[in-house]
Write an enzyme that holds these catalytic residues in place. Structure first.
Site, short mmCIF file in Angstrom:
data_model
loop_
_atom_site.label_atom_id
_atom_site.label_comp_id
_atom_site.label_asym_id
_atom_site.label_seq_id
_atom_site.Cartn_x
_atom_site.Cartn_y
_atom_site.Cartn_z
N ASP A 59 1.12 -1.18 -0.13
CA ASP A 59 -0.22 0.12 -0.14
C ASP A 59 1.55 1.41 -0.39
O ASP A 59 1.80 1.19 -0.17
CB ASP A 59 -1.34 0.15 1.05
CG ASP A 59 -0.31 0.44 2.75
OD1 ASP A 59 0.60 0.73 2.64
OD2 ASP A 59 -1.03 -0.38 3.39
N LYS A 80 -3.74 3.15 -1.11
CA LYS A 80 -5.07 3.36 -1.20
C LYS A 80 -4.94 5.54 -1.04
O LYS A 80 -3.85 5.21 -0.03
CB LYS A 80 -6.39 3.21 -0.21
CG LYS A 80 -6.87 1.94 -0.89
CD LYS A 80 -7.63 1.39 0.11
CE LYS A 80 -8.02 -0.12 0.10
NZ LYS A 80 -6.92 -1.00 -0.07
N MET A 195 -5.02 8.17 10.94
CA MET A 195 -5.44 8.61 9.22
C MET A 195 -6.84 9.32 9.92
O MET A 195 -8.18 9.40 9.72
CB MET A 195 -6.34 7.18 8.59
CG MET A 195 -5.00 6.10 8.19
SD MET A 195 -6.31 4.27 8.14
CE MET A 195 -7.07 4.09 9.21
#
Length: 280
Positions: A59, A80, A195
């Site tokens: 990722d 992502k 996040m």
């Protein structure tokens, strides 16, 4: 080579397959945590598996130094990024199974630890449902290492005897958030949000409405352990303005609680990677 990589009885299982009718040539998937981004914080096992793997599905979060250390011809980007390109989780699940059934040793490389908001659990379940052997290689979670590198302990005998880890980026298909900010405010201790840069105004407001003191220290740690790491400090009342004026962007960790003020007491002597500091 695959036999050498299997642990906890894995080599025996591989031998059993080889001694059978010869039709089971399924490879192995290693769910590997890369740590918070500094290549020197890779575990010894993670480094070895990256060198030995046939294919690495990574990722965005391992960081450019780690990703660029993997030969280009054996790495696949399935990352992502908020507001940018992304790879559906369903594709990643299918790709892991597809490659393993080709007899390959596949490393699924994730930032931090695979099981701390890293979808490692989902991928593990999918592999098991498809009959694909896998192993789990824990990584240093950025939820602890990120603040620590910035001089912020997530627990402290004088300030916090508990810590809560929260995702700031839930599944967008959920009808409502599963995070109970009222309960977190009542619990006290340290709150670490991963996040959570984009949702910062929402959850800081929710905590204030739940009764958390607006003067509670808050710190944002951007690109923890990597070159260019920055720390922005403020309070529950001011941290959104601090974020905006400092231009803090993902990936960043939010630390809420009295421990966030510890940085002020130690930063002069902190000799981790240099961090530009914005404070209010």
């Amino acid at each position: 080579m695959r036999d050498e990589l299997l642990t906890d009885g894995g080599s025996e299982r591989a031998d059993e397959r080889a001694d059978g009718d010869g039709t089971d040539s399924t490879g192995l998937v290693s769910l590997v945590g890369s740590g918070p981004g500094d290549p020197e914080l890779l575990t010894v096992k993670a480094k070895r598996l990256l060198e030995d793997a046939d294919v690495v599905l990574h990722d965005k979060l391992p960081g450019p130094e780690i990703i660029e250390s993997i030969p280009e011809d054996k790495r696949e980007d399935v990352g992502k990024r908020a507001g940018g390109e992304w790879t559906p989780q369903e594709y990643t699940n299918r790709r892991l199974v597809e490659l393993a059934r080709e007899g390959k040793h596949v490393v699924r490389l994730k930032g931090g630890d695979p099981f701390v908001f890293g979808r490692g659990g989902e991928e593990m379940e999918h592999l098991a449902s498809e009959g694909v052997p896998f192993e789990v290689v824990p990584g240093i979670t950025s939820a602890v290492a990120g603040p620590g590198t910035a001089g912020i302990p997530v627990t402290h005998r004088d300030h916090a005897s508990s810590v809560s880890f929260v995702t700031g980026h839930e599944d967008p298909t959920k009808e409502e958030s599963a995070v109970n900010w009222d309960a977190l405010a009542a619990t006290g201790g340290t709150i670490v949000v991963l996040m959570g840069v984009g949702k910062l105004p929402d959850y800081t407001a929710a905590l204030r409405e739940a009764g958390t003191d607006p003067e509670t220290p808050v710190a944002l740690v951007e690109k923890a352990t990597r070159p260019g790491m920055r720390v922005a400090s403020g309070t529950l009342e001011t941290i959104v303005d601090v974020r905006d004026s400092a231009g803090i962007e993902p990936p960043a960790i939010t630390v809420i609680g009295e421990v966030a003020a510890e940085r002020e007491r130690v930063t002069e002597f902190l000799r981790n990677r240099s961090a530009a500091v914005s404070e209010e």
